[in-house]
Write a protein that holds these residues in place. Structure first.
Motif, short mmCIF file in Angstrom:
data_model
loop_
_atom_site.label_atom_id
_atom_site.label_comp_id
_atom_site.label_asym_id
_atom_site.label_seq_id
_atom_site.Cartn_x
_atom_site.Cartn_y
_atom_site.Cartn_z
N ASP A 111 0.83 -1.20 0.00
CA ASP A 111 0.00 0.00 0.00
C ASP A 111 0.87 1.26 0.00
O ASP A 111 0.60 2.21 -0.74
CB ASP A 111 -0.93 0.02 1.22
CG ASP A 111 -2.02 -1.05 1.14
OD1 ASP A 111 -2.23 -1.62 0.04
OD2 ASP A 111 -2.62 -1.33 2.19
N SER A 112 1.91 1.24 0.81
CA SER A 112 2.82 2.38 0.87
C SER A 112 3.52 2.60 -0.46
O SER A 112 3.66 3.74 -0.93
CB SER A 112 3.84 2.17 1.99
OG SER A 112 4.76 3.22 2.03
N GLN A 114 2.36 1.75 -3.37
CA GLN A 114 1.37 2.25 -4.33
C GLN A 114 1.19 3.76 -4.16
O GLN A 114 1.08 4.48 -5.14
CB GLN A 114 0.05 1.50 -4.17
CG GLN A 114 0.12 0.09 -4.72
CD GLN A 114 -1.15 -0.71 -4.49
OE1 GLN A 114 -1.88 -0.48 -3.53
NE2 GLN A 114 -1.40 -1.66 -5.37
N GLU A 115 1.17 4.23 -2.92
CA GLU A 115 1.08 5.67 -2.67
C GLU A 115 2.30 6.39 -3.21
O GLU A 115 2.20 7.48 -3.79
CB GLU A 115 0.92 5.94 -1.17
CG GLU A 115 -0.42 5.52 -0.61
CD GLU A 115 -0.50 5.66 0.91
OE1 GLU A 115 0.33 6.40 1.48
OE2 GLU A 115 -1.38 5.03 1.50
N THR A 116 3.45 5.79 -3.07
CA THR A 116 4.68 6.36 -3.61
C THR A 116 4.61 6.44 -5.13
O THR A 116 5.01 7.46 -5.72
CB THR A 116 5.90 5.51 -3.18
OG1 THR A 116 5.96 5.48 -1.75
CG2 THR A 116 7.20 6.07 -3.74
N ILE A 118 1.92 6.73 -6.96
CA ILE A 118 0.97 7.80 -7.30
C ILE A 118 1.66 9.15 -7.20
O ILE A 118 1.53 10.01 -8.09
CB ILE A 118 -0.28 7.72 -6.40
CG1 ILE A 118 -1.10 6.48 -6.76
CG2 ILE A 118 -1.12 8.99 -6.51
CD1 ILE A 118 -2.19 6.14 -5.76
N SER A 119 2.43 9.35 -6.14
CA SER A 119 3.17 10.61 -5.97
C SER A 119 4.17 10.81 -7.10
O SER A 119 4.30 11.91 -7.64
CB SER A 119 3.90 10.64 -4.62
OG SER A 119 2.97 10.63 -3.57
N ASP A 121 4.03 9.52 -10.11
CA ASP A 121 3.27 9.79 -11.33
C ASP A 121 2.89 11.26 -11.41
O ASP A 121 2.94 11.87 -12.49
CB ASP A 121 2.02 8.91 -11.41
CG ASP A 121 2.33 7.45 -11.72
OD1 ASP A 121 3.46 7.16 -12.19
OD2 ASP A 121 1.43 6.60 -11.49
N ARG A 122 2.51 11.85 -10.28
CA ARG A 122 2.15 13.28 -10.27
C ARG A 122 3.36 14.14 -10.63
O ARG A 122 3.24 15.11 -11.36
CB ARG A 122 1.60 13.66 -8.90
CG ARG A 122 0.22 13.11 -8.66
CD ARG A 122 -0.36 13.57 -7.33
NE ARG A 122 -1.62 12.91 -7.08
CZ ARG A 122 -1.97 12.39 -5.92
NH1 ARG A 122 -1.17 12.46 -4.88
NH2 ARG A 122 -3.14 11.81 -5.78
#
Length: 133
Positions: A111-112, A114-116, A118-119, A121-122
């Protein structure tokens, strides 16, 4: 050329093999096998000349150790779990609970990550748009 692995018979009469033979059978490097010994996950005995010799059961044990490493477990966790995994009589509900706990830990890491992603990708998207920063 395919190497033929020929086990030796040790003085105890059990089938045994040297480190290179065990490595060839399991795909583990000799360095990994020595590490498993340092971590008390695997054992061998030494010949008079100091060479490591493994019992025939070592092949199955190394494959189990590799499987547990691939599952994301640490060497200390594997050391705790191996006695229960290799001896059905030693299995308790605590073994299952421990493995479920390890799964939850790894799931939190996923999960962590995946959040990384997403960040990241931004950040990549912002670079594509010069006005996004």
């Amino acid at each position: 050329m395919i190497a033929t692995v020929r086990p030796d018979i040790n003085v105890r009469g059990k089938l045994s093999m040297r480190i290179g033979e065990l490595a060839a059978l399991t795909g583990a490097s000799a360095r990994s096998l020595r590490y498993y010994e340092e971590q008390h996950l695997l054992s061998s005995y030494r010949t008079i000349s100091g060479q490591r010799v493994y019992a025939s059961e070592a092949e199955d044990r190394v494959r189990l150790i590799q499987r547990l490493y691939r599952a994301g477990l640490s060497s200390s966790t594997i050391a705790d779990l191996l006695p229960c995994m290799t001896n059905p009589a030693a299995r308790t509900p605590l073994l299952r609970e421990r493995l479920i706990g390890e799964r939850a830990r790894i799931s939190a890491q996923v999960d962590s990550l995946q959040e990384t992603l997403i960040s990241l990708d931004r950040v990549v998207d912002d670079l594509a748009d010069p006005h996004g920063v």
